[in-house]
Design an enzyme around this catalytic site. Structure first.
Site, PDB file in Angstrom:
ATOM      1  N   SER A  49     -47.664 -36.292 -13.532  1.00 36.58           N
ATOM      2  CA  SER A  49     -47.943 -36.265 -12.096  1.00 36.58           C
ATOM      3  C   SER A  49     -47.240 -35.050 -11.506  1.00 36.58           C
ATOM      4  O   SER A  49     -46.355 -34.469 -12.140  1.00 36.58           O
ATOM      5  CB  SER A  49     -47.423 -37.546 -11.430  1.00 36.58           C
ATOM      6  OG  SER A  49     -45.999 -37.539 -11.449  1.00 36.58           O
ATOM      7  N   ASP A  84     -52.006 -35.177 -13.804  1.00 31.58           N
ATOM      8  CA  ASP A  84     -52.490 -36.450 -13.257  1.00 31.58           C
ATOM      9  C   ASP A  84     -52.547 -36.366 -11.723  1.00 31.58           C
ATOM     10  O   ASP A  84     -51.555 -35.989 -11.090  1.00 31.58           O
ATOM     11  CB  ASP A  84     -51.514 -37.562 -13.709  1.00 31.58           C
ATOM     12  CG  ASP A  84     -52.021 -38.957 -13.390  1.00 31.58           C
ATOM     13  OD1 ASP A  84     -53.241 -39.163 -13.358  1.00 31.58           O
ATOM     14  OD2 ASP A  84     -51.158 -39.854 -13.191  1.00 31.58           O
ATOM     15  N   ASP A 105     -57.745 -34.379  -7.976  1.00 33.92           N
ATOM     16  CA  ASP A 105     -58.052 -35.577  -7.197  1.00 33.92           C
ATOM     17  C   ASP A 105     -58.425 -35.174  -5.770  1.00 33.92           C
ATOM     18  O   ASP A 105     -57.558 -35.017  -4.908  1.00 33.92           O
ATOM     19  CB  ASP A 105     -56.834 -36.514  -7.213  1.00 33.92           C
ATOM     20  CG  ASP A 105     -57.090 -37.787  -6.415  1.00 33.92           C
ATOM     21  OD1 ASP A 105     -58.176 -37.910  -5.817  1.00 33.92           O
ATOM     22  OD2 ASP A 105     -56.195 -38.651  -6.394  1.00 33.92           O
ATOM     23  N   GLY A 178     -49.906 -49.454 -10.452  1.00 30.84           N
ATOM     24  CA  GLY A 178     -48.735 -50.337 -10.374  1.00 30.84           C
ATOM     25  C   GLY A 178     -49.129 -51.779 -10.643  1.00 30.84           C
ATOM     26  O   GLY A 178     -50.202 -52.059 -11.191  1.00 30.84           O
ATOM     27  N   HIS A 207     -58.061 -45.797 -14.078  1.00 33.07           N
ATOM     28  CA  HIS A 207     -56.655 -45.641 -13.683  1.00 33.07           C
ATOM     29  C   HIS A 207     -56.039 -47.027 -13.504  1.00 33.07           C
ATOM     30  O   HIS A 207     -56.750 -48.025 -13.461  1.00 33.07           O
ATOM     31  CB  HIS A 207     -56.569 -44.850 -12.370  1.00 33.07           C
ATOM     32  CG  HIS A 207     -56.753 -43.379 -12.563  1.00 33.07           C
ATOM     33  ND1 HIS A 207     -55.744 -42.466 -12.333  1.00 33.07           N
ATOM     34  CD2 HIS A 207     -57.810 -42.655 -13.000  1.00 33.07           C
ATOM     35  CE1 HIS A 207     -56.188 -41.248 -12.605  1.00 33.07           C
ATOM     36  NE2 HIS A 207     -57.439 -41.336 -13.005  1.00 33.07           N
ATOM     37  N   GLY A 208     -54.715 -47.052 -13.352  1.00 30.69           N
ATOM     38  CA  GLY A 208     -54.058 -48.338 -13.097  1.00 30.69           C
ATOM     39  C   GLY A 208     -54.146 -49.279 -14.288  1.00 30.69           C
ATOM     40  O   GLY A 208     -54.374 -50.481 -14.132  1.00 30.69           O
ATOM     41  N   ASN A 231     -49.017 -45.964 -16.809  1.00 38.54           N
ATOM     42  CA  ASN A 231     -47.740 -45.379 -16.407  1.00 38.54           C
ATOM     43  C   ASN A 231     -46.696 -46.465 -16.145  1.00 38.54           C
ATOM     44  O   ASN A 231     -45.672 -46.546 -16.815  1.00 38.54           O
ATOM     45  CB  ASN A 231     -47.938 -44.502 -15.156  1.00 38.54           C
ATOM     46  CG  ASN A 231     -46.649 -43.853 -14.705  1.00 38.54           C
ATOM     47  OD1 ASN A 231     -45.748 -43.639 -15.505  1.00 38.54           O
ATOM     48  ND2 ASN A 231     -46.540 -43.559 -13.426  1.00 38.54           N
TER      49      ASN A 231
END
Ligand code: 13P
Length: 287
Positions: A49, A84, A105, A178, A207-208, A231
């Protein structure tokens, strides 16, 4: 040598498995992920990131560290170093620094602006042989301090962005970065099916990846997801192992304080998390 993510993701999409993107924060995490990928003969994507890049003193440091580590550890499986959730400026800085893969993004821009900027980056990445990930539809939760609510992408917008020639596409399907809240509605497979039908062979990115139930992960892969980002789960396993080590007073055993020993349990915990995910995603033995 670092490689673009294009070939590994084309193979994954065709073979109905997914390549894991694991985010790195320091030398120990990077080493754990690379060694696990090698041990399992799996392709791997290291995600960075913008915040993690800053923490590690800049994208140039990260690219040099990862490139040298791949060489000195004798890693032979395909490794992509990927920005990312990059900003437009961050994307350009990573291209300059030697990353082999970029995510731009532009999901928070109006779709026209997202398209214009993505198009420009497609041209640069194609020329340099780098892979490019675009995003349509915000992914919920926190991304480097920015909190978004989960949003399902519009399949027609996904097609417009896929047609620009990006390598892979992250599309919001109710996924959140998260931990998932108790009342999470789950992934929208209806949206995923509609996006897959419109974008054909395009590898889709989920993602996630932390905390999505296994059956949902498998179904998402069967519907065209070829890259899954993880992550938070590595962060949690690292923190948990480190806390246990300290609570047991082991950091103060012996003659002097040894930071390498303090970080070792966390590094081992990351290896276990990465192994579990690679097995679930089906990328083991696919290098
Ligand atoms: P998690 O932190 O939920 O695993 O998501 C990671 C991610 O999608 C990075 O882009």
């Amino acid at each position: 040598m670092l490689v673009s993510a294009k070939e590994m993701l084309t193979k994954a999409k065709a073979g109905k498995y997914a390549v894991g993107q694991f985010n790195i924060n320091n030398l120990e995490w990077t080493k754990s992920i690379l060694l696990t990928a090698q041990e399992l003969n799996s392709p791997v994507i290291l995600g960075v990131s913008e915040g993690a890049g800053k923490y590690m003193t800049g994208f140039k440091t990260v690219a040099a560290m990862v490139d040298a580590m791949v060489d000195s550890l004798g890693i032979t499986v395909p490794v992509a170093l990927h920005l990312d959730h990059g900003t437009y400026e961050g994307a350009k800085a990573c291209i300059e620094a030697g990353f082999s893969s970029i995510m731009f993004d532009g999901s928070h821009y109006p779709i026209e602006e997202n398209i214009a900027k993505t198009k420009e980056l497609v041209a640069i990445c194609n020329e340099k042989g780098l892979s490019l990930e675009a995003e349509v539809g915000a992914i919920g939760g926190e991304e480097d301090g920015v909190v978004g609510t989960g949003e399902c992408a519009d399949p027609d917008e996904c097609k417009m962005v896929a047609d620009l020639g990006v390598t892979m596409l992250a599309a919001g399907i109710g996924n959140i970065h998260g931990k998932y809240p108790e009342n999470w509605a789950g992934l929208s497979f209806e949206t995923l099916e509609a996006i897959s039908a419109k974008t054909g062979d395009m590898p889709l990115v989920l993602h996630g990846g932390t905390g999505i139930p296994e059956d949902m992960i498998k179904k998402a892969i069967s519907l065209g997801v070829a890259k899954i980002n993880v992550n938070t789960e590595c962060q949690l396993s690292f923190a948990d192992a480190t806390r246990k080590y300290i609570e047991a007073g082991k950091d103060l055993e012996g003659k002097g304080f040894d930071p390498r020993k303090l970080l070792a349990p966390g590094a081992e915990a990351i290896k276990a998390t990465v192994k579990e995910k690679m097995e679930l995603f089906g990328s083991v033995g696919k290098a």
